[in-house]
Scaffold this motif. Structure first.
Motif, short mmCIF file in Angstrom:
data_model
loop_
_atom_site.label_atom_id
_atom_site.label_comp_id
_atom_site.label_asym_id
_atom_site.label_seq_id
_atom_site.Cartn_x
_atom_site.Cartn_y
_atom_site.Cartn_z
N ALA A 113 0.72 -1.26 -0.05
CA ALA A 113 0.02 -0.24 -0.12
C ALA A 113 0.81 1.12 -0.30
CB ALA A 113 -1.05 -0.13 1.13
N TYR A 114 1.92 1.54 0.95
CA TYR A 114 2.59 2.65 1.02
C TYR A 114 3.51 2.98 -0.10
CZ TYR A 114 0.92 3.32 5.76
OH TYR A 114 0.24 3.30 7.05
N THR A 115 4.14 1.56 -0.92
CA THR A 115 4.74 1.73 -2.22
C THR A 115 4.02 2.04 -3.41
OG1 THR A 115 4.89 -0.56 -2.29
CG2 THR A 115 6.80 0.82 -0.97
N THR A 116 2.80 1.81 -3.18
CA THR A 116 2.02 2.12 -4.39
C THR A 116 0.82 3.28 -4.29
OG1 THR A 116 0.25 0.45 -3.71
CG2 THR A 116 2.23 -0.40 -5.20
N VAL A 117 0.14 3.15 -3.27
CA VAL A 117 -0.96 4.13 -3.25
C VAL A 117 -0.52 5.29 -2.39
CG1 VAL A 117 -3.02 4.65 -2.17
CG2 VAL A 117 -2.64 2.46 -3.35
N GLY A 118 0.44 4.77 -1.49
CA GLY A 118 1.08 6.09 -0.56
C GLY A 118 0.35 6.21 0.65
N GLY A 119 0.76 6.96 1.72
CA GLY A 119 -0.15 7.38 2.99
C GLY A 119 1.14 7.97 4.10
N THR A 120 0.67 7.82 5.10
CA THR A 120 1.43 8.48 6.11
C THR A 120 1.72 7.57 7.41
OG1 THR A 120 -0.48 9.27 7.28
CG2 THR A 120 0.58 10.93 6.03
N PRO A 121 2.82 6.57 7.11
CA PRO A 121 3.01 5.37 7.96
C PRO A 121 3.59 5.91 9.22
CG PRO A 121 4.56 5.78 6.20
CD PRO A 121 3.72 6.53 5.71
N HIS A 122 3.95 6.98 9.42
CA HIS A 122 4.61 7.35 10.85
C HIS A 122 3.43 7.64 11.83
CE1 HIS A 122 3.87 11.30 8.99
NE2 HIS A 122 3.66 11.74 10.15
N LEU A 123 2.12 7.71 11.28
CA LEU A 123 0.99 7.90 12.21
C LEU A 123 0.49 6.79 12.74
CD1 LEU A 123 -0.72 10.97 10.59
CD2 LEU A 123 0.67 11.00 12.28
N ASP A 124 0.85 5.44 12.00
CA ASP A 124 0.11 4.35 12.48
C ASP A 124 0.46 3.98 14.23
OD1 ASP A 124 -0.32 3.75 9.73
OD2 ASP A 124 1.22 2.32 9.33
N LYS A 125 -0.63 3.28 14.49
CA LYS A 125 -0.48 3.03 15.96
C LYS A 125 -0.77 4.17 16.94
CE LYS A 125 2.16 -1.27 14.92
NZ LYS A 125 3.46 -1.95 15.38
N GLU A 126 -0.94 5.45 16.30
CA GLU A 126 -0.82 6.70 17.17
C GLU A 126 -2.32 7.01 16.93
OE1 GLU A 126 1.68 7.98 18.67
OE2 GLU A 126 3.14 6.37 18.12
N TYR A 127 -3.08 7.00 16.02
CA TYR A 127 -4.29 7.66 15.60
C TYR A 127 -5.49 6.53 15.40
CZ TYR A 127 -1.93 12.04 15.97
OH TYR A 127 -1.10 13.20 16.34
N THR A 128 -6.60 6.76 15.69
CA THR A 128 -7.62 5.76 15.42
C THR A 128 -8.16 6.17 13.98
OG1 THR A 128 -8.57 5.47 17.72
CG2 THR A 128 -10.00 4.99 15.65
N VAL A 129 -7.97 4.91 13.17
CA VAL A 129 -8.32 5.10 11.92
C VAL A 129 -9.70 4.40 11.51
CG1 VAL A 129 -7.97 4.21 9.56
CG2 VAL A 129 -6.08 4.80 10.73
N PHE A 130 -10.82 4.90 11.22
CA PHE A 130 -12.15 4.33 11.52
C PHE A 130 -13.11 4.52 10.16
CE2 PHE A 130 -12.62 8.78 12.24
CZ PHE A 130 -13.72 9.43 11.85
N GLY A 131 -12.41 4.80 9.08
CA GLY A 131 -13.17 4.74 7.72
C GLY A 131 -12.38 4.77 6.55
N GLU A 132 -12.83 4.90 5.36
CA GLU A 132 -12.10 4.90 4.27
C GLU A 132 -12.82 5.49 3.10
OE1 GLU A 132 -9.70 1.90 1.21
OE2 GLU A 132 -10.98 0.95 2.90
N VAL A 133 -12.31 6.49 2.33
CA VAL A 133 -12.89 6.95 1.06
C VAL A 133 -13.03 5.86 0.08
CG1 VAL A 133 -12.47 8.92 -0.77
CG2 VAL A 133 -11.99 9.12 1.68
N ILE A 134 -14.26 5.81 -0.40
CA ILE A 134 -14.56 4.91 -1.56
C ILE A 134 -14.85 5.47 -2.70
CG2 ILE A 134 -15.18 2.99 -0.16
CD1 ILE A 134 -18.15 3.65 -0.78
N GLN A 135 -14.84 6.88 -3.03
CA GLN A 135 -14.97 7.56 -4.12
C GLN A 135 -14.96 9.23 -3.75
OE1 GLN A 135 -19.19 8.58 -6.06
NE2 GLN A 135 -18.53 6.96 -7.28
N GLY A 136 -14.32 9.98 -4.58
CA GLY A 136 -13.87 11.17 -4.52
C GLY A 136 -12.53 11.56 -3.84
N LEU A 137 -11.49 10.65 -3.77
CA LEU A 137 -10.42 10.92 -3.39
C LEU A 137 -9.68 12.05 -4.17
CD1 LEU A 137 -8.25 10.25 -1.00
CD2 LEU A 137 -7.54 8.36 -2.54
N GLU A 138 -10.00 12.16 -5.38
CA GLU A 138 -9.54 13.24 -6.12
C GLU A 138 -9.75 14.57 -5.67
OE1 GLU A 138 -13.30 12.60 -7.94
OE2 GLU A 138 -11.58 11.16 -7.34
N VAL A 139 -11.04 14.55 -4.92
CA VAL A 139 -11.52 15.97 -4.24
C VAL A 139 -10.56 16.26 -2.94
CG1 VAL A 139 -13.37 17.05 -3.01
CG2 VAL A 139 -13.92 15.50 -5.22
N ALA A 140 -10.26 15.30 -2.36
CA ALA A 140 -9.33 15.39 -1.06
C ALA A 140 -8.09 16.06 -1.55
CB ALA A 140 -9.27 14.09 -0.29
#
Length: 280
Positions: free
Chosen positions: A210-237
């Motif tokens: 995931a991090y080497t293809t889609v990308g993200g912010t791995p340094h935040l893992d295990k620090e904050y609650t991830v509770f959802g996912e964008v399924i359409q309109g990520l280009e808007v974000a």
């Protein structure tokens, strides 16, 4: 006859439960830049329930994406400031940090105060962020850069590494930080063997992909609650994350309206191409 009525009642109850279990909530965040559609995770029930309640009550409406950082995230939903609630009365949620949810691009997570005043890592009762981040090279991703830097500094003090120290000092003075990073990473394996230290971070194969293809912010893992996912309109974000800002706030305000719809999981999968975790 009473026995048959009981059986029918139990069958109807079971059918109703099955139908409810096969449905989910679809979140739509409307902005002037377009709509962002998301689903929320069942294994973070406190966050899911709270978000849906706020949305259904219209409390997110007219809040902003008030904190925007390019290649990092877009944050919004400051309900309590909008409602003039004193800061000391802002409700929080218990942390629901799950190892199966990490900060891949497009994930939705809860903002929170820092560990110094919030050691339990409780989440904001309203503010959330959408992960943007960046794409990583695997070597950079899997390296503990702080540990590598410390080991590298120790290694340079060896008499045999005078030339390496000279090169490092020159690049540092010239502020060629990308070149410095390249040198550090190239020495990782050598440092691990020479100093007998571990300089890697543990990621699953799924996270690395995931991090080497889609990308993200791995340094935040295990620090904050991830509770959802964008399924359409990520280009808007993405578009919002690239807006001109002043002190991380968009120069032109980006207001939101959040609505909730309930639909079958099969319809969600068909319309949005989303696959639920238990079906992957």
């Amino acid at each position: 006859m009473r026995f048959l009525r009981t059986l029918l009642f139990l069958f109807l109850c079971a059918s109703s439960f099955a139908c409810a279990a096969n449905k989910d909530y679809v979140i739509t965040i409307e902005t002037s830049h377009g709509n962002i559609v998301a689903v929320l995770f069942d294994d973070t029930p406190e966050h899911k329930s709270n978000f849906i309640k706020l949305a259904e009550a219209g409390r997110f409406d007219s809040t902003e994406f008030q904190r925007v950082i390019k290649n990092f995230m877009v944050q919004g939903g400051d309900v309590f400031t909008k409602e003039n609630l004193p800061a000391q009365e802002w409700p929080t949620l218990p942390a629901e940090i799950r190892p199966n949810h990490y900060h891949k691009k497009g994930m939705i997570a809860a903002a929170r105060q820092g560990d110094g005043i919030n050691p339990q890592r409780r989440s904001s009762g309203s503010q959330f962020y959408i992960v943007i981040g960046k794409v990583y090279e695997e070597l950079e991703l899997t390296t503990d850069m702080a540990a590598l830097q410390k080991a590298f500094m120790k290694y340079m003090e060896l008499g045999s590494q005078a030339e390496l120290k000279k090169q490092y000092t020159r690049l540092y003075n010239e502020q060629k930080y990308d070149s410095l990073t390249t040198i550090l990473l190239s020495k990782r394996e050598e440092l691990e063997k020479s100093l007998n230290v571990k300089l890697t971070k543990d990621f699953t194969a799924e996270q690395i992909e995931a991090y080497t293809t889609v990308g993200g912010t791995p340094h935040l893992d295990k620090e904050y609650t991830v509770f959802g996912e964008v399924i359409q309109g990520l280009e808007v974000a993405d578009a919002i994350s690239n807006l001109p800002t002043q002190r991380d706030r968009p120069v032109e305000p980006v207001f939101m309206k959040v609505t909730v719809d309930k639909m079958s999981r099969k319809k969600i999968e068909k319309e949005y191409g989303y696959t639920y975790a238990d079906e992957k």
